[in-house]
Design a protein around this motif. Sequence first.
Motif, mmCIF file in Angstrom:
data_model
loop_
_atom_site.group_PDB
_atom_site.id
_atom_site.type_symbol
_atom_site.label_atom_id
_atom_site.label_comp_id
_atom_site.label_asym_id
_atom_site.label_seq_id
_atom_site.Cartn_x
_atom_site.Cartn_y
_atom_site.Cartn_z
ATOM 1 N N UNK A 184 42.000 21.408 39.953
ATOM 2 C CA UNK A 184 41.257 20.156 40.122
ATOM 3 C C UNK A 184 39.849 20.233 39.544
ATOM 4 N N UNK A 185 39.267 21.400 39.628
ATOM 5 C CA UNK A 185 37.884 21.486 39.178
ATOM 6 C C UNK A 185 37.767 21.916 37.719
ATOM 7 N N UNK A 186 38.848 22.393 37.149
ATOM 8 C CA UNK A 186 38.748 22.927 35.803
ATOM 9 C C UNK A 186 39.979 22.530 34.997
ATOM 10 N N UNK A 187 39.788 21.953 33.823
ATOM 11 C CA UNK A 187 40.974 21.595 33.038
ATOM 12 C C UNK A 187 41.714 22.837 32.558
ATOM 13 N N UNK A 188 42.984 22.658 32.196
ATOM 14 C CA UNK A 188 43.763 23.780 31.687
ATOM 15 C C UNK A 188 43.319 24.159 30.280
ATOM 16 N N UNK A 189 43.839 25.293 29.826
ATOM 17 C CA UNK A 189 43.487 25.793 28.497
ATOM 18 C C UNK A 189 44.578 25.450 27.485
ATOM 19 N N UNK A 190 44.148 25.246 26.260
ATOM 20 C CA UNK A 190 45.071 25.226 25.128
ATOM 21 C C UNK A 190 44.827 26.507 24.345
ATOM 22 N N UNK A 191 45.904 27.218 24.056
ATOM 23 C CA UNK A 191 45.760 28.496 23.347
ATOM 24 C C UNK A 191 46.892 28.630 22.330
ATOM 25 N N UNK A 192 46.688 29.416 21.292
ATOM 26 C CA UNK A 192 47.826 29.660 20.380
ATOM 27 C C UNK A 192 48.916 30.420 21.123
ATOM 28 N N UNK A 193 50.148 30.066 20.867
ATOM 29 C CA UNK A 193 51.300 30.788 21.416
ATOM 30 C C UNK A 193 51.379 32.118 20.660
ATOM 31 N N UNK A 194 51.274 33.221 21.380
ATOM 32 C CA UNK A 194 51.327 34.540 20.726
ATOM 33 C C UNK A 194 52.273 35.446 21.516
ATOM 34 N N UNK A 195 52.830 36.435 20.833
ATOM 35 C CA UNK A 195 53.773 37.315 21.534
ATOM 36 C C UNK A 195 53.909 38.644 20.827
ATOM 37 N N UNK A 196 54.468 39.590 21.537
ATOM 38 C CA UNK A 196 55.026 40.776 20.893
ATOM 39 C C UNK A 196 56.509 40.823 21.272
ATOM 40 N N UNK A 197 57.286 41.441 20.422
ATOM 41 C CA UNK A 197 58.720 41.543 20.685
ATOM 42 C C UNK A 197 59.193 42.953 20.420
ATOM 43 N N UNK A 198 60.145 43.406 21.227
ATOM 44 C CA UNK A 198 60.674 44.761 21.008
ATOM 45 C C UNK A 198 61.821 44.702 20.012
ATOM 46 N N UNK A 199 61.524 44.126 18.898
ATOM 47 C CA UNK A 199 62.481 44.076 17.807
ATOM 48 C C UNK A 199 61.663 43.843 16.554
ATOM 49 N N UNK A 200 62.011 44.582 15.530
ATOM 50 C CA UNK A 200 61.156 44.536 14.341
ATOM 51 C C UNK A 200 61.174 43.176 13.655
ATOM 52 N N UNK A 201 62.172 42.354 13.929
ATOM 53 C CA UNK A 201 62.223 41.045 13.271
ATOM 54 C C UNK A 201 61.520 39.936 14.052
#
Length: 857
Positions: A184-201
């Motif tokens: 209520x007191x603070x708006x949410x964040x927009x952030x780039x979607x980022x990840x790591x994956x346990x697969x080389x592709x």
Amino acid sequence: LALNGLTYQLVDLPALFGERLYRLPVVLRILLENTIRNREGAERDHAVAALFGWLEHGSSEAEIAFQPGRVLMHDTTATPALVDIAAMRDALAEAGADPALLNPMLPVDVSVDHSLAVEAYAQADAASVNLGYEMRRNAERYRFLRWASKALDGVRIHPPGTGIMHTINLEQLATVVATEPGNESRPGWLVPDTLIGTDSHTPMINGIGVLGWGVGGLEAQTVMFGMPTMLRIPAVVGVRLSGTLRAPAMSTDLALTVTQRLRALGVAGDFVEFFGPGVSGLSAGDRAVVANMAPEYGATTGYFAIDEQTLDYLRTTGRSEVQIALVRAYAQQVGLWNDPAGEARYTRVVEICLDQIGIEVAGPARPQDRLHYAQTAAALHALGFVAQSASGALPLHPVAIAAITSCTNTSDPRLLIAAGLLARKARQLGLKPAAWVKTSLAPGSPAAASYLKRAGLLDELDALGFGIVGFGCTTCIGNSGPLTAPIRDMLRAGSGKPVAMLSGNRNFPGRVHPDLDLGFIMSPPLVIAFALAGDAALDLSSDPVQFAPDGTPVYLGDLWPDSDELDRYVRLAGDPGDFRRDFENASLNPVWHAMEAPDSPLYPWDPASNYLQRPPFAAASQGSLLGAYTAYPLLVLGDDVTTDHISPASAIPPDSLVADYLVQRGEDRGDLNVFASRRGNWQVMLRAAFHNRTLVNHLQGGIPLAHTLHVPSGQLLPIWEAAQRYRDEGDSVVLVAGERYGTGSSRDWAAKGLRLLGVRAVLAVSFERIHRSNLIGMGILPLRVPAGALSGAAALRPGDRIALSAEAASLRPRMAVQVRLHRRDGRTDIVEAVAAIETLLELKLLGDGGVMPSILK
Ligand code: F3S
């Protein structure tokens, strides 16, 4: 940012940095955003200064922390990681702590995709038969995964049938821009979607503007438990695309071209970003194919920035207009939108003109060896294979497998529709694949069945034997099932050298099938053409693919879909509703949900299990392997040792040491499943280490499969027995290899196996990025040595020993380490090595004995 009646906070990069921002490649802008949001004080200031400092030289020695938003895994990397977590929970409980405190701190998505095998094909019920085999063979492991999803917060399992992880990521999981909840007191964040994956592709997701890359399972564990992944600010290679990708070329052909060019240039460990006027003409599907092959060109990423094509893809795959508007507004405001006239600087720039790309293949043993499709014959004949007996009815190089497989080339609807159109023409002309070819189609997601059906092409593929065998990795990961009888006969007689033709990304010897050393990578329609030809050494640019029943020769040009037709069918097939609906339906997998799974914070290990055993290395007591010591080389290997060589994934041969062990423990020799399915059992995987019949151990020429020389006794022993002897007798061992050691996948077992063998250091000319990190995750020191100093046929002799001093207190990233070679004849040679340690966090992990002891500390 105010949008759709909501207000979000964001890191406004242009407001903070002005025009300077646009001189950074987009990938570095994302690292900048991540740094500002997640780091504080001096650490943040240093990282920001280092990122802009990078502009001076296009490179940097600075190390920064990256905090990805989520983790992606597949069943065969997730199982050992979750087994490790289960074992660490035991260790906590034994130490009197609450085991339930050990939970991943990020969302973890696990796709159960790597265990589907092509047992049945070219029959109407092939998919359900194969799924039945899969569920039966893997029931114990799958129950464990079900336990993990109940016991561990944030672990979400996508059951068999939902598709391949990277396709699911593209079509379902990626938000491109993520929203983090506010209050209520603070708006949410927009952030780039980022990840790591346990697969080389994992970089496949770079095709839609999401930054992510592949890491080893061990590095993923550090991230899951709240540590950042540390990286040196990478070199960023800009690939400037110009022109237009035109028929008959397709995205596969572009990916193979990029792979060859960048491999030749050497981009190992670099980020790659595509830019230039040619980018906007590539669909997001095309881009994802190119991004997917980043590990094959050796890069960490293959990034395409967000633009209208990205948004079109999000729409095509059923994302909401609200989300699409959010992606556009955020990317444009924050400076992540693709700008064809942009000013970004790159470390190096490579030019590729799309107009010059034709129909390509790569092989016969490495994905970077691109050839024009007419040159397969030349490449095969150059190998000089001579048949040992008459070849009978089959050509010298019959097509043994024709598989439309893999995330790489089955996630882009255009490629599968092209295959369907070629199949339709072949069927109209009365053509059939050669009898000895094993055909299959395993798309990346169930939506493929819907769009192929809507385009009227599913039946056409079916009629040629390319009916759907399931939704998973299948042949791409070596789960090809048995070869046809004529091919098996040929292999037995030595009367020919069969070849796999596949739309995958890897063709290393033994990768696709343990009995096949040769394979070519190509687009899905070309796979069908070669299945029809039946002969991998046919020049399809001039030879007929086949003769029609009336004797008319049919050439590739008669079958290949033209671009207008392809465009029309792609439009016809599109229905955004398919993607979400088909995924949700597949997620209901009733057998999966009916499986009983333990409901307890600790996993109840079964000592009789051949799939799951508590591993010894998931304990705080595992000490550091650093120190000063003299060691015997356990194995001396050459160049291009892949993770498939080190820890195979494919079917367990019934006449192998591993088979003997499993049979002793009550298993049926005829139904042993694949190595990859046993990664929850360290006893099996220990015996599987280096179980590859193409591997040459230079320590003593001609050493049989999975054996080595135990030097003090002069005996040839199974590798793990030799390792055990060395350990029992108090001798240290190291491993020696050549260039590109650890090429291939992210499998952490390639490092865990070494730890269990007692290997303290690997001395190689060069390391592949993920495997190097996995070695450190298991506490094993990677050392770079000059070419020719140790590896190769004559550099080391039995009896030579290697002395090195690598103490935790004195070691530093990239420092010189002197290696002394004590020759059997009493001479001593010096080799100047370099510690392949990139960051201080890696140094700490080595000092702690690896990731798991470090987490438990
Ligand atoms: Fe699976 Fe092959 Fe992709 S193993 S994740 S289909 S590279």
